[in-house]
Scaffold this motif. Sequence first.
Motif, PDB file in Angstrom:
ATOM      1  N   THR A 165       0.872  -1.178   0.000  1.00 53.47           N
ATOM      2  CA  THR A 165       0.000   0.000   0.000  1.00 53.47           C
ATOM      3  C   THR A 165       0.900   1.216   0.000  1.00 53.47           C
ATOM      4  O   THR A 165       1.844   1.310   0.794  1.00 53.47           O
ATOM      5  N   VAL A 166       0.629   2.150  -0.925  1.00 49.87           N
ATOM      6  CA  VAL A 166       1.313   3.446  -0.933  1.00 49.87           C
ATOM      7  C   VAL A 166       0.230   4.501  -0.801  1.00 49.87           C
ATOM      8  O   VAL A 166      -0.737   4.512  -1.570  1.00 49.87           O
ATOM      9  N   SER A 167       0.383   5.406   0.179  1.00 46.96           N
ATOM     10  CA  SER A 167      -0.676   6.358   0.501  1.00 46.96           C
ATOM     11  C   SER A 167      -0.067   7.720   0.800  1.00 46.96           C
ATOM     12  O   SER A 167       1.036   7.806   1.363  1.00 46.96           O
ATOM     13  N   MET A 168      -0.790   8.782   0.448  1.00 45.68           N
ATOM     14  CA  MET A 168      -0.294  10.140   0.706  1.00 45.68           C
ATOM     15  C   MET A 168      -1.416  11.143   0.571  1.00 45.68           C
ATOM     16  O   MET A 168      -2.442  10.881  -0.074  1.00 45.68           O
ATOM     17  N   ASP A 169      -1.233  12.324   1.152  1.00 41.34           N
ATOM     18  CA  ASP A 169      -2.019  13.511   0.839  1.00 41.34           C
ATOM     19  C   ASP A 169      -1.211  14.339  -0.138  1.00 41.34           C
ATOM     20  O   ASP A 169      -0.008  14.569   0.075  1.00 41.34           O
ATOM     21  N   VAL A 170      -1.854  14.811  -1.207  1.00 38.18           N
ATOM     22  CA  VAL A 170      -1.132  15.552  -2.232  1.00 38.18           C
ATOM     23  C   VAL A 170      -1.987  16.707  -2.741  1.00 38.18           C
ATOM     24  O   VAL A 170      -3.201  16.579  -2.898  1.00 38.18           O
ATOM     25  N   GLN A 171      -1.331  17.813  -2.967  1.00 35.82           N
ATOM     26  CA  GLN A 171      -1.969  18.958  -3.622  1.00 35.82           C
ATOM     27  C   GLN A 171      -1.119  19.301  -4.843  1.00 35.82           C
ATOM     28  O   GLN A 171       0.002  19.804  -4.729  1.00 35.82           O
ATOM     29  N   ILE A 172      -1.651  19.031  -6.041  1.00 38.32           N
ATOM     30  CA  ILE A 172      -0.915  19.263  -7.275  1.00 38.32           C
ATOM     31  C   ILE A 172      -1.078  20.723  -7.680  1.00 38.32           C
ATOM     32  O   ILE A 172      -2.186  21.240  -7.751  1.00 38.32           O
ATOM     33  N   ASP A 173       0.036  21.371  -7.937  1.00 44.27           N
ATOM     34  CA  ASP A 173       0.007  22.771  -8.344  1.00 44.27           C
ATOM     35  C   ASP A 173      -0.657  22.913  -9.711  1.00 44.27           C
ATOM     36  O   ASP A 173      -0.503  22.061 -10.588  1.00 44.27           O
ATOM     37  N   ALA A 174      -1.417  23.987  -9.893  1.00 48.12           N
ATOM     38  CA  ALA A 174      -2.103  24.224 -11.168  1.00 48.12           C
ATOM     39  C   ALA A 174      -1.123  24.323 -12.327  1.00 48.12           C
ATOM     40  O   ALA A 174      -1.490  24.057 -13.482  1.00 48.12           O
ATOM     41  N   ALA A 175       0.138  24.689 -12.038  1.00 46.51           N
ATOM     42  CA  ALA A 175       1.141  24.861 -13.091  1.00 46.51           C
ATOM     43  C   ALA A 175       1.994  23.613 -13.301  1.00 46.51           C
ATOM     44  O   ALA A 175       3.022  23.684 -13.975  1.00 46.51           O
ATOM     45  N   GLN A 176       1.595  22.475 -12.740  1.00 47.19           N
ATOM     46  CA  GLN A 176       2.363  21.248 -12.892  1.00 47.19           C
ATOM     47  C   GLN A 176       2.570  20.914 -14.371  1.00 47.19           C
ATOM     48  O   GLN A 176       1.621  20.816 -15.145  1.00 47.19           O
TER      49      GLN A 176
END
Length: 774
Positions: free
Chosen positions: A107-118
């Motif tokens: 299991t790989v788990s995380m909280d992530v917020q992807i930047d709009a400019a990714q």
Amino acid sequence: MDSVRLQGRRRLRAGALAAVAIASLFMGVVSPAAPAQAADITDGLALWYKLDATSGTVAADASGNGRNGTVNGTATWSGAGEGLTFDGSSTYVKVPDNIMSGMNSITVSMDVQIDAAQATPYFLYGFGNTAGGAGNGYLFTTGDSFRTAITSGSWSSEQNTRLSTALQRSVWKHVTYTQTGTTGVLYEDGREVARNTSVTVTPGSIGSGTTTANYIGKSLFSADKLFKGKMRDFRVYNRALASGEVLELSGNTAGVAKVTHPALKIDAMVDDANSKITLPLTEGTDLTTLAPQFTLAQGATISPASGAPRDFSEPVTYDVTGSDGKKRTWTVAALVMRSPVLPGLTADPNIVRFGDTFYMYPTTDGFEGWSGTQFKAYSSKDLVHWTDHGVILDLGPDVSWADTRAWAPTMAEKNGKYYFYYSADTNIGVAVSDSPTGPFKDPLGKPLIARGAFSGQMIDPAVFTDDDGQSYLYWGNGWAYAVPLNDDMVSFDASKVTDMTPSGYREGAFVIKRKGVYYFMWSENDTRDENYRVAYATGSSPTGPWTKRGVILEKDLALGIKGPGHHSVVQVPGTDDWYIAYHRFAIPGGDGTHRETTIDRLEFDSAGLIKKVVPTLSSIDPVSVGATLPTHTTRSLQSVNFPGRYAAVHSDSLGYLDPVTSSSTAAVKQNATFTIVPGLADSTCYSFRDSSGRYLRHMDFRVRFDASDGTALFNNDATYCARPGSATGSVSLESYNYPGRYLRHYYYELRIDPYQDNATFRADSSFTAASPWA
């Protein structure tokens, strides 16, 4: 189909696909997920980076296993809550070697917020090895498109668990991937959104347990981009967490992970954003006594109890209380799912009616690069139950000039012959048969429209036949073309081709006519895009000019309906009931090459504009068209002749008797309409209904003349339908009103040609069966 079909499949990480900032399945914008506490789920933790430091270059391992990571590049720490910010140009975390060694499950788990400019392509994380700047055995997750892949070698052998959409940007999302046995499951905010049950590579087998290119925020392909955004609470377990554990880990403690019931046709639709759940059930399910089972976060409770029988004739509300005291009310609705209407994977359906039978001709779907070669036919009496007639045309043995990419066919009939138009290797061909179910033969030995003949792609043919019998061929991807077909239906005058491309047009042109108005419809966007949809315009002729009216069919993510488009439309004879057949992504897990066909209602408003189509999972109820109906059912009542079928028109003694003056007055040819309906015991005759919907049977027939009603007997072809008790062949019109006067003792003949749009109407005061024109 789509213009990108000409391009080879390319690795998404190194391709040029732009990121699409759209919500993933069943989701709206959600508030930031709160990281679970250390005491919540610790069993099996192999690595845990909270990423809650305020400075430094160390990603501390809170699992107790001593696997600290090294933060490279510019590290912007935000402390608890906001995690580590990755700048997209230098920041990444190097994870210790051999992190997956010995793991058969993970299991790989995380909280992530992807930047709009990714920038794309990119990895959220990647564990494995590299060789020559390319990945060589690895496990990774990316948000574009949202997927997890595992391979023991190069990108070409990746086994994907994926959505067809991008992970939403600029908001916190909780992402989890679990794998055990042959099953990989991808979760978003605690809910399962993708599943692959054919995974054969285990994490521990990659590199025989040796992996030296293990990163967070960095791809194993040197040409890819670094991650830009924020990350926190990154975990790796040496086991596959259960769905309730994943929900708890996401912080969605009052959420519902899934709902199960033996009668579910597909997985329940969990609309987390709106706290709604849809149960799509198999036909025959009793909705009044359902006992669904709910999978909740650890420690959560639900009321009414999970598994308790309830009446789902109407939606039922459930209250969920999380282990942390959070409360949430869910609305659960049940429906009988009658879609898809065709078995297996199909797309680009062309629906048409011949006589009392509907036929469907789709693309056979499910092939990489849309590389199918065969066309099949299906028939139905009610638009619900379909019979498979098998392959009617196979590009390999049946067509000499093409053997791949069999797409988007259409069917037309003329003079008892059936003409099958189709796309083959981006050419348009035509085949002919004596039957709508084939077999079909190529009459030309070459394309009807060859690749490169006009701008755009020569694909997606459609045929419309106007009231005067003239047929028009439409086609094109990128450009929309129309041309009148010659009488032979296999040729046309190229000088008459019209470019009628509207704004937003992509492909899938289709034309109908209703109450004198022409409707031109088409598909917009890419068939692999969940935003694939249908728009339309109206006009005064089959080739325009057109006035664009807007979009009439598009996705409904709450029901898992994505990419609805490339449609066709059919009318039920004798009614103003219309239905639209179209494809959508297969449910679940479909994409632009894994699509399925369904049917919904198409309706018009009082102004004659098309109402927005409501895409459903339940599809439609059966319809009835009776038996032995002509193809075209609305006729113009005129004195006309059909060469080869009927004798010439005679005008002698046409007229009516004025009951006041007793004088005979010449009759005027009347234009009126009537509708053929089934129901006669005598199959050689038709019956009619008038504009109010009244039916007359047993050889009495009503025809609406102008503003008044007149009732007459008629003959069908050479057989008279006589009133019971009268002489065979005697057709009598008796004392019925016609514009204020009465018609008495005149003999009338009304003949219907089932292949044309007109009927023969004659009156003669001395008519007998032996009349020269009988």
